[in-house]
Design an enzyme around this catalytic site. Structure first.
Site, PDB file in Angstrom:
ATOM      1  N   THR A 126      50.368  51.605  26.407  1.00  0.00           N
ATOM      2  CA  THR A 126      50.923  52.945  26.609  1.00  0.00           C
ATOM      3  C   THR A 126      52.279  53.134  25.945  1.00  0.00           C
ATOM      4  O   THR A 126      53.138  52.249  26.005  1.00  0.00           O
ATOM      5  CB  THR A 126      51.059  53.225  28.122  1.00  0.00           C
ATOM      6  OG1 THR A 126      49.782  53.039  28.713  1.00  0.00           O
ATOM      7  CG2 THR A 126      51.542  54.631  28.392  1.00  0.00           C
ATOM      8  N   SER A 132      46.901  57.898  27.801  1.00  0.00           N
ATOM      9  CA  SER A 132      45.468  57.652  27.680  1.00  0.00           C
ATOM     10  C   SER A 132      44.973  57.811  26.235  1.00  0.00           C
ATOM     11  O   SER A 132      43.937  57.274  25.869  1.00  0.00           O
ATOM     12  CB  SER A 132      44.696  58.606  28.600  1.00  0.00           C
ATOM     13  OG  SER A 132      44.999  58.333  29.952  1.00  0.00           O
ATOM     14  N   THR A 158      53.270  46.976  33.172  1.00  0.00           N
ATOM     15  CA  THR A 158      53.238  46.134  34.370  1.00  0.00           C
ATOM     16  C   THR A 158      53.543  44.687  33.996  1.00  0.00           C
ATOM     17  O   THR A 158      53.011  44.191  33.009  1.00  0.00           O
ATOM     18  CB  THR A 158      51.849  46.236  35.032  1.00  0.00           C
ATOM     19  OG1 THR A 158      51.602  47.602  35.358  1.00  0.00           O
ATOM     20  CG2 THR A 158      51.773  45.395  36.293  1.00  0.00           C
ATOM     21  N   PRO A 240      35.749  47.519  30.406  1.00  0.00           N
ATOM     22  CA  PRO A 240      34.927  47.412  31.617  1.00  0.00           C
ATOM     23  C   PRO A 240      35.485  46.398  32.610  1.00  0.00           C
ATOM     24  O   PRO A 240      35.544  46.666  33.810  1.00  0.00           O
ATOM     25  CB  PRO A 240      33.562  46.964  31.076  1.00  0.00           C
ATOM     26  CG  PRO A 240      33.509  47.564  29.710  1.00  0.00           C
ATOM     27  CD  PRO A 240      34.922  47.466  29.188  1.00  0.00           C
ATOM     28  N   GLU A 242      38.624  45.416  32.955  1.00  0.00           N
ATOM     29  CA  GLU A 242      39.856  45.958  33.542  1.00  0.00           C
ATOM     30  C   GLU A 242      39.505  46.949  34.652  1.00  0.00           C
ATOM     31  O   GLU A 242      40.112  46.955  35.725  1.00  0.00           O
ATOM     32  CB  GLU A 242      40.685  46.660  32.467  1.00  0.00           C
ATOM     33  CG  GLU A 242      41.931  47.323  33.031  1.00  0.00           C
ATOM     34  CD  GLU A 242      42.812  47.999  31.982  1.00  0.00           C
ATOM     35  OE1 GLU A 242      43.838  48.569  32.383  1.00  0.00           O
ATOM     36  OE2 GLU A 242      42.472  47.965  30.789  1.00  0.00           O
ATOM     37  N   GLY A 364      43.462  54.483  32.395  1.00  0.00           N
ATOM     38  CA  GLY A 364      42.660  55.671  32.052  1.00  0.00           C
ATOM     39  C   GLY A 364      42.643  56.646  33.213  1.00  0.00           C
ATOM     40  O   GLY A 364      42.156  56.315  34.287  1.00  0.00           O
ATOM     41  N   THR A 365      43.204  57.837  33.023  1.00  0.00           N
ATOM     42  CA  THR A 365      43.294  58.814  34.112  1.00  0.00           C
ATOM     43  C   THR A 365      41.909  59.324  34.526  1.00  0.00           C
ATOM     44  O   THR A 365      40.953  59.252  33.752  1.00  0.00           O
ATOM     45  CB  THR A 365      44.133  60.039  33.691  1.00  0.00           C
ATOM     46  OG1 THR A 365      43.471  60.678  32.592  1.00  0.00           O
ATOM     47  CG2 THR A 365      45.545  59.652  33.278  1.00  0.00           C
TER      48      THR A 365
END
Length: 380
Positions: A126, A132, A158, A240, A242, A364-365
């Site tokens: 990001t 996204s 993070t 997938p 994640e 991903g929102t």
């Protein structure tokens, strides 16, 4: 099958012992400080909790993928949302990236130290202007005779404050859109790497989140992870897993918040009866249980598909969308049942509530998930 079940229960009690002894007594302090002490990762490494499903040759336990999911679920169930996120990134995202894409030299160099907790990792996708929308990233990595020169910045990373290793996504071919993205293993001690101060968030306080900056940062050619220009394909390939991790967090946290709420409503009285005796309470909790069971079934179905190599981006998007939205809804309903106490920091239900909120945003929102699902139905 029974052997597999015993295995699972063995790991579950081991994981819970570690969490009760090494995490629970200190978690409040870490939330207040806004960071998990660096040595906690070594403690988790010593306990065999990092790299649970990594091969034994690198120091992993060589256990099944389900056990590593179980660890995420248990951490989230105990209300340690910030730790669950940091753990998911380090053990469930960065490690598999290196295992699946790395050269033998890269695996030998990084995995054992990550599994022991001596090396903490992060992944930097990001950017301030591109969340996204990964194809819009502006960070660049220019190939030269001596290596790649990386310039740019990343945000909301993070483990960003403490990571010694960061997988950085950057454009090696800025004109090629998504096809120009490559992945790099960046050592945070290198000149040209810097971090902003920690970002203050409304929840998951114990998880440190930082902005990262790269100014003419030079990495050697062998810092490239996989092939040049294949970065976007790799991200799609690893997403997938994640999202399965985020799903495990959602299920674990929902189990956890339901448990404390069931307990509370049976003890608390209002208008001459237990809060548990009001139809509203009973219906809200019944609905929560029903949604949770459906979510678990879909999580299991996706896990089975993933293990067969059959889980696609649409499955991942449906899982991410439905489980995180469920988590937020149920955390909110549960907080309501605590009345005024639910809004106090003293009652753990409040932490389940604030920690849940980011789950519909990172990885991903919800809106992007809907778009992914819609594309599978209607095309672009």
């Amino acid at each position: 099958m029974s052997g597999h079940h015993q295995d699972t229960e063995l790991f579950r009690s081991m994981i819970n012992r570690v969490l009760d002894k090494e995490i629970a007594p200190f978690y409040e302090q870490w939330e207040e400080k806004g960071v998990i002490p660096r040595d906690v990762w070594r403690t988790l490494g010593d306990a065999g909790m990092l790299g649970i499903d990594m091969p034994e040759e690198y120091g992993g336990a060589g256990a099944s993928f389900e056990i590593s999911q179980l660890a995420i679920e248990e951490i989230a169930r105990k209300g340690f949302g910030g730790l669950a996120s940091g753990y998911n990134i380090h053990a469930n995202i960065v490690m598999p990236y290196i295992l699946h894409l790395g050269s033998e030299t890269q695996k030998q160099r990084y995995l054992p130290d990550m599994i022991s907790g001596h090396l903490l990792s992060a992944i930097a996708m990001t950017e301030p202007g591109a969340g996204s929308d990964l194809a819009a990233m502006r960070s660049t990595a220019q190939r030269t005779d001596t290596g790649y020169v990386i310039n740019g910045s990343k945000v909301f990373i993070t483990n960003g404050l403490q990571a010694g290793l960061v997988i950085v996504c950057a454009k090696t071919d800025p004109g090629a859109g998504a096809k120009g993205v490559s992945l790099f293993l960046v050592d945070t001690n290198l000149p040209g790497f810097s971090r902003g101060k920690g970002i203050r968030k409304i929840g998951q306080h114990a998880s440190d989140t930082a902005e990262l900056f790269f100014l003419d940062l030079v990495v050697p050619h062998d810092a490239l992870l996989g092939e040049e220009g294949r970065g976007f394909a790799y991200l799609m390939q690893e997403l997938p897993r994640e999202r399965l991790g985020v799903g495990a967090q959602a299920v674990g946290a929902t189990e956890g918040v339901l448990a404390i709420t069931l307990d509370y409503v049976q003890q608390r009285h209002a208008f001459g009866q237990r809060v548990a005796d009001f139809q509203n309470t009973r219906f809200k909790l019944a609905e929560a249980r029903a949604r949770l069971e459906m979510a678990k079934a879909y999580l299991n179905q996706c896990t089975t598909k993933y293990l067969k190599g059959e889980m696609g981006p649409t499955d991942a998007a449906i899982l991410k969308l439905m489980l995180t939205e469920m988590q937020c809804d149920i955390a909110s309903d549960c907080l309501q049942l605590f009345g005024g106490y639910g809004y106090t920091v003293e009652y753990p239900v409040s932490r389940f509530f604030v920690d849940a909120r980011v789950q519909t945003i990172y990885a991903g929102t919800s809106e992007i998930m809907k778009e992914v699902i819609a594309r599978s139905m209607l095309g672009k």
